[in-house]
Write a protein that holds these residues in place. Structure first.
Motif, mmCIF file in Angstrom:
data_model
loop_
_atom_site.group_PDB
_atom_site.id
_atom_site.type_symbol
_atom_site.label_atom_id
_atom_site.label_comp_id
_atom_site.label_asym_id
_atom_site.label_seq_id
_atom_site.Cartn_x
_atom_site.Cartn_y
_atom_site.Cartn_z
ATOM 1 N N ASN A 299 0.798 -1.229 0.000
ATOM 2 C CA ASN A 299 0.000 0.000 0.000
ATOM 3 C C ASN A 299 0.838 1.289 0.000
ATOM 4 O O ASN A 299 0.714 2.133 0.883
ATOM 5 N N PRO A 300 1.703 1.474 -1.019
ATOM 6 C CA PRO A 300 2.442 2.738 -1.119
ATOM 7 C C PRO A 300 1.536 3.822 -1.708
ATOM 8 O O PRO A 300 1.711 4.265 -2.845
ATOM 9 N N SER A 301 0.571 4.262 -0.917
ATOM 10 C CA SER A 301 -0.522 5.070 -1.457
ATOM 11 C C SER A 301 -0.142 6.507 -1.765
ATOM 12 O O SER A 301 -0.800 7.147 -2.580
ATOM 13 N N TYR A 302 0.885 7.049 -1.101
ATOM 14 C CA TYR A 302 1.249 8.429 -1.401
ATOM 15 C C TYR A 302 2.769 8.569 -1.433
ATOM 16 O O TYR A 302 3.478 7.992 -0.592
ATOM 17 N N LEU A 303 3.244 9.350 -2.404
ATOM 18 C CA LEU A 303 4.666 9.517 -2.658
ATOM 19 C C LEU A 303 5.018 10.995 -2.740
ATOM 20 O O LEU A 303 4.172 11.843 -3.020
ATOM 21 N N ARG B 78 18.095 15.217 -4.866
ATOM 22 C CA ARG B 78 18.891 14.131 -4.282
ATOM 23 C C ARG B 78 18.479 12.759 -4.806
ATOM 24 O O ARG B 78 18.985 11.736 -4.340
ATOM 25 N N ASN B 79 17.564 12.741 -5.784
ATOM 26 C CA ASN B 79 17.092 11.475 -6.348
ATOM 27 C C ASN B 79 16.602 10.509 -5.280
ATOM 28 O O ASN B 79 16.936 9.321 -5.271
ATOM 29 N N ILE B 80 15.802 11.073 -4.353
ATOM 30 C CA ILE B 80 15.219 10.260 -3.283
ATOM 31 C C ILE B 80 13.699 10.304 -3.402
ATOM 32 O O ILE B 80 13.119 11.382 -3.558
ATOM 33 N N LEU B 81 13.089 9.163 -3.338
ATOM 34 C CA LEU B 81 11.628 9.051 -3.333
ATOM 35 C C LEU B 81 11.181 8.617 -1.941
ATOM 36 O O LEU B 81 11.713 7.650 -1.386
ATOM 37 N N TYR B 82 10.214 9.352 -1.373
ATOM 38 C CA TYR B 82 9.629 8.985 -0.086
ATOM 39 C C TYR B 82 8.235 8.409 -0.327
ATOM 40 O O TYR B 82 7.472 8.921 -1.156
ATOM 41 N N ALA C 144 12.232 5.696 2.652
ATOM 42 C CA ALA C 144 13.023 6.519 1.742
ATOM 43 C C ALA C 144 13.753 5.592 0.779
ATOM 44 O O ALA C 144 14.358 4.600 1.198
ATOM 45 N N PHE C 145 13.699 5.926 -0.520
ATOM 46 C CA PHE C 145 14.329 5.110 -1.548
ATOM 47 C C PHE C 145 15.277 5.957 -2.392
ATOM 48 O O PHE C 145 14.971 7.101 -2.722
ATOM 49 N N GLN C 146 16.400 5.362 -2.758
ATOM 50 C CA GLN C 146 17.318 5.988 -3.713
ATOM 51 C C GLN C 146 16.933 5.535 -5.110
ATOM 52 O O GLN C 146 16.662 4.351 -5.345
ATOM 53 N N LEU C 147 16.886 6.492 -6.054
ATOM 54 C CA LEU C 147 16.619 6.147 -7.436
ATOM 55 C C LEU C 147 17.905 5.644 -8.064
ATOM 56 O O LEU C 147 18.887 6.378 -8.168
ATOM 57 N N SER C 148 17.921 4.398 -8.495
ATOM 58 C CA SER C 148 19.123 3.796 -9.062
ATOM 59 C C SER C 148 19.143 3.973 -10.581
ATOM 60 O O SER C 148 18.132 4.301 -11.208
ATOM 61 N N VAL C 149 20.300 3.721 -11.171
ATOM 62 C CA VAL C 149 20.452 3.832 -12.621
ATOM 63 C C VAL C 149 19.549 2.837 -13.333
ATOM 64 O O VAL C 149 19.020 3.099 -14.413
ATOM 65 N N SER C 150 19.331 1.685 -12.735
ATOM 66 C CA SER C 150 18.503 0.641 -13.344
ATOM 67 C C SER C 150 17.019 0.993 -13.377
ATOM 68 O O SER C 150 16.243 0.365 -14.083
ATOM 69 N N GLY C 151 16.649 2.019 -12.610
ATOM 70 C CA GLY C 151 15.240 2.378 -12.518
ATOM 71 C C GLY C 151 14.561 1.818 -11.297
ATOM 72 O O GLY C 151 13.465 2.244 -10.934
ATOM 73 N N SER D 39 15.741 14.374 7.754
ATOM 74 C CA SER D 39 16.286 13.472 6.744
ATOM 75 C C SER D 39 17.713 13.869 6.426
ATOM 76 O O SER D 39 17.977 15.015 6.053
ATOM 77 N N ASP D 40 18.627 12.932 6.583
ATOM 78 C CA ASP D 40 20.013 13.115 6.185
ATOM 79 C C ASP D 40 20.243 12.231 4.967
ATOM 80 O O ASP D 40 20.607 11.077 5.086
ATOM 81 N N ASN D 41 19.933 12.813 3.789
ATOM 82 C CA ASN D 41 20.013 12.054 2.533
ATOM 83 C C ASN D 41 19.237 10.743 2.610
ATOM 84 O O ASN D 41 19.693 9.698 2.135
ATOM 85 N N GLY D 42 18.063 10.818 3.235
ATOM 86 C CA GLY D 42 17.174 9.661 3.296
ATOM 87 C C GLY D 42 17.237 8.880 4.579
ATOM 88 O O GLY D 42 16.354 8.050 4.836
ATOM 89 N N LYS D 43 18.243 9.125 5.421
ATOM 90 C CA LYS D 43 18.281 8.502 6.748
ATOM 91 C C LYS D 43 17.385 9.327 7.669
ATOM 92 O O LYS D 43 17.589 10.537 7.848
ATOM 93 N N LEU D 44 16.397 8.678 8.274
ATOM 94 C CA LEU D 44 15.310 9.371 8.953
ATOM 95 C C LEU D 44 15.405 9.283 10.470
ATOM 96 O O LEU D 44 15.723 8.223 11.016
ATOM 97 N N SER D 45 15.121 10.399 11.134
ATOM 98 C CA SER D 45 15.040 10.423 12.597
ATOM 99 C C SER D 45 13.891 11.334 12.994
ATOM 100 O O SER D 45 13.697 12.404 12.398
#
Length: 356
Positions: free
Chosen positions: A46-50, A56-60, A77-84, A126-132
């Protein structure tokens, strides 16, 4: 030049929606808007909202889950990779149940998650996607509608300057108002306006700001209306200027409800979706204080949950949740009117669209 679209979805039967997707889809489009690649970028419940941090090529993404699934919902938090594909950077609890919205600030170092059940907005660093966790904003309240028995925080929206934060609370029938305190590094109540109370039974859902920053608008889920608001960048105070129905058949019982809202990038038009009649309503903004309905058009599918407008204001993508398609409309930037163009089929249970 190609364009990437990321599609949030539902992946299982939740009663109000029979989710059929695998997770977050990625669509790669060519210059004509044709899909040249479609992949499941990540499998997720259920990834209902993004929301996308393009710098930074980060998707939450939220994972919209309830009490049967664990102690709380999730934010990822996700990093967008070259592979897609999307590579997981971090995953944390959302602070309550059924997280339904996620937003970031311009610097990309704050992430805000709204939880529909529990009346909680969680603010994360968020520190480049690391969350606290930085702060947890908890709300209580109720309203006159059957669905307003408790606080239901549906969206946390930063002002254009990011000095203020507004929380649309469908259950309490108010828009909560906070001010960023630079010394405390926290959001504190805005004493000049702690909350804006909406008309009985409105149920504010999503809030957007005008491109010039002097107006805002809110779509009211339960009353099937949109409200144009004045906004003071100095004080953060909101006031209702005008409200209009988004229904085409007044007086009839509509089973589903209003959903998403966006201003056109040129600031002259306002768009809202409605999930009972499956329509997009288009309003012109008159004298910066009134709304005039100028078009209602089929969403070309069922349950238009969310839609997105291209940066140049010429294209609208509409996620039709229950018909498994995304409808594409051309926008006349002079008149604001929509013309149906085509659709992407077999996009299972689409809910949210973000692009880069």
């Amino acid at each position: 030049m190609t364009k990437d679209l990321f599609i949030g979805t539902y992946t299982r039967d939740e009663g109000q929606v029979d989710g059929k997707a695998d997770g977050i889809y990625k669509l790669v489009l060519d210059n004509e808007g044709k899909i040249i690649e479609k992949i499941t970028a990540v499998e997720l419940m259920n990834p209902s909202y993004l929301t996308l941090d393009t710098a930074r090529n980060i998707l939450y993404s939220v994972s919209e889950t309830g009490p049967d699934d664990g102690a709380e919902g999730s934010l990822l938090a996700f990093q967008l990779s070259v592979s897609g594909k999307l590579e997981t950077i971090d995953s944390v609890g959302s602070g309550a149940y059924y997280p339904c919205h996620v937003a970031i600030n311009k610097a990309g170092n704050l992430v805000l998650v709204s939880n529909y059940v529990g009346g909680v907005v969680s603010v994360f660093k968020s520190d480049n996607g690391k969350l606290s966790l930085l702060q947890k904003l908890s709300f209580t309240g109720s309203g006159s509608h059957l669905r307003q028995n408790a606080s239901h925080t549906h969206m946390a929206k930063l002002s254009p300057s990011e000095d203020f934060l507004f929380v649309t609370d469908l259950g309490s029938n108010v828009i909560w108002n906070f001010k960023w305190d630079a010394d405390e590094q926290l959001f504190l109540q805005n004493e000049l306006q702690i909350r804006l109370k909406m008309e009985e039974g409105f149920g504010p859902r999503h809030l957007v700001f005008h491109p010039k920053g002097h107006l805002a608008a809110v779509i009211n889920e339960l009353d099937n209306s949109v409200s144009l608001l004045s906004y003071s960048p100095e004080t953060g105070v909101l006031e209702v200027l005008d409200s209009k129905s988004i229904l085409s058949r007044e007086g009839e019982e509509i089973a589903k409800t209003a959903a998403d809202i966006h201003f056109h990038p040129n600031g002259r038009f306002l768009y809202g979706s409605q999930r009972g009649e499956n329509i997009i309503s288009v309003f012109a903004i008159i004298s910066e204080s009134k709304l005039q309905l100028i078009q209602q058009i089929s969403s070309e599918g069922e349950i238009p949950r969310n839609f997105a407008i291209s940066k140049d204001g010429k294209v609208m993508w509409v996620a039709n949740q229950n018909s498994n398609n995304i409808a594409i409309f051309q926008i006349d930037i002079v008149t604001g009117l929509l013309t149906y163009s085509k659709q992407y089929k077999d996009i299972l249970t689409p809910v949210c669209i973000v692009g880069r």
